[in-house]
Write an enzyme that holds these catalytic residues in place. Structure first.
Site, short mmCIF file in Angstrom:
data_model
loop_
_atom_site.label_atom_id
_atom_site.label_comp_id
_atom_site.label_asym_id
_atom_site.label_seq_id
_atom_site.Cartn_x
_atom_site.Cartn_y
_atom_site.Cartn_z
N LYS B 97 -3.80 14.85 -34.09
CA LYS B 97 -3.80 16.05 -33.27
C LYS B 97 -2.46 16.09 -32.58
O LYS B 97 -2.17 15.28 -31.69
CB LYS B 97 -4.94 16.04 -32.24
CG LYS B 97 -4.83 17.24 -31.29
CD LYS B 97 -5.84 17.23 -30.17
CE LYS B 97 -5.42 18.28 -29.12
NZ LYS B 97 -6.35 18.37 -28.00
N GLY B 158 -8.13 21.64 -19.41
CA GLY B 158 -8.82 21.20 -18.21
C GLY B 158 -9.16 22.28 -17.21
O GLY B 158 -9.73 21.99 -16.16
N GLY B 185 -9.68 24.71 -22.73
CA GLY B 185 -10.07 25.81 -21.86
C GLY B 185 -11.57 26.09 -21.82
O GLY B 185 -12.03 26.84 -20.96
N ALA B 206 -13.26 18.62 -24.32
CA ALA B 206 -13.47 17.31 -23.70
C ALA B 206 -13.97 17.49 -22.28
O ALA B 206 -15.13 17.21 -21.97
CB ALA B 206 -12.17 16.50 -23.72
#
Lengths: 66, 251
Positions: B97, B158, B185, B206
């Site tokens: 990634k 975040g 997001g 996450a």
């Protein structure tokens, strides 16, 4: 000779190999990768690669993140 | 496998890709990952003596989850390329990634460095999944240099602000010939469902799970939201109307 590993200077015997250096520091374990002076040293070459005086090493592994 | 997610020839039954950052401990993380049903999960590459759990790989391994190393915190193409090479060496995977961020306050991708790094890593034989802006032109450029997927943000990492420009995501989806993964997001389940309804192939999140009050419950919600959104996107929704249309027969 002296080498900087993960930002800290350490003294080692002359002609130390990457494998010996990592073993000394307890870093020779699965899931670890090493770069010397900005270039990856593949694990298969750890035993045959000598660390020059003043070398800068980064030793990394996977952690939680992202 | 029914309706698999296919990236670079690898098939996944789950369309939810998760991160591991932000979890209070590995035990909670593991229960959340299992609840999410994910089969592909990001990890960061850091100095061995740095703070942060190193048991994360064991958690992934015993649950049959593929690790997806990221280049989080890299600011330049050179840094990201070196990190990807170290990740390949440490984890024995050529998947990465790719993250190249411009600054700490926004954590937005630096498009110039990102494209440069993507080109180099594709040439070096990596399967590159770039975290990118919601920019339809940049997404095309990343596809052209050989990325295996494009992963546009919904909003900054975040923030939990959801998908701020749904039309851009639709534009990216409309022209992409590689999978589109909505990355960053997502705040709650409806955001994940929306991403899928907009036509994304998968969602990567996450914080929304790891920092939720009840991570396991939210992971379960995300699993269902991604599935629901996927089903809805293939179900040909009704057109939006200005005036009401009775759904019962006249009296």
């Amino acid at each position: 000779m002296r080498a900087r590993v993960n930002g800290t200077d350490h003294d080692f015997a002359d002609d130390v190999t990457v494998r010996e250096l990592l073993d000394d520091l307890g870093y020779d374990r699965p899931g670890v990768a090493a770069a010397m002076n900005g270039t990856v040293v593949p694990r298969v070459r750890w035993a045959s690669t000598t660390v020059p005086d003043g070398a800068v090493l980064e030793v990394l592994t996977a952690v939680q993140g992202g | 496998m029914d309706d698999p997610l296919v990236i670079a020839g690898r098939e996944y039954s789950s369309r939810l890709i998760t991160g591991t950052g932000g979890a209070t401990n590995l035990e909670v993380l593991e229960r959340a990952l299992v609840a999410s049903g994910t089969e592909l999960t990001t990890v960061s590459i850091r100095r061995v003596d740095a703070a942060g759990g190193t048991g994360v790989l064991d958690v992934l391994r015993r649950n049959g989850i593929d690790p997806l190393p990221n280049t989080a915190a890299c600011r330049t193409a050179a840094e990201a390329v070196l990190t990807a090479h170290l990740a390949r060496e440490a984890l024995h995977t050529d998947w990465v990634k790719l993250e190249v961020v411009a600054d700490d306050r926004t954590l937005l991708p630096d498009p110039v460095e990102l494209l440069d790094a993507a080109r180099t890593l594709v040439d070096d034989g990596f399967t590159v999944l770039p975290y990118t802006n919601d920019d339809p032109v940049l997404a095309l450029r990343l596809e052209e240099v050989g990325c295996a997927a494009v992963m546009p943000l919904g909003s900054p990492i975040g923030t939990g602000l959801g998908i701020r420009n749904p039309h851009n995501i639709e534009l990216i989806v409309a022209r992409s010939r590689v999978p589109v993964v909505l990355d960053a997001g997502i705040g709650t389940a409806s955001d994940a469902a929306l991403a899928m309804e907009l036509g994304c192939d998968a969602v990567l999140l996450a914080t929304a799970v790891t920092r939720a009050g009840d991570p396991v419950r939210m992971a379960t919600a995300m699993r269902h939201a991604v599935r629901a959104g996927r089903l809805a996107s293939g179900a040909e929704r009704v057109p939006k109307r200005f005036w009401a249309q009775a759904s019962s027969p006249p009296r």
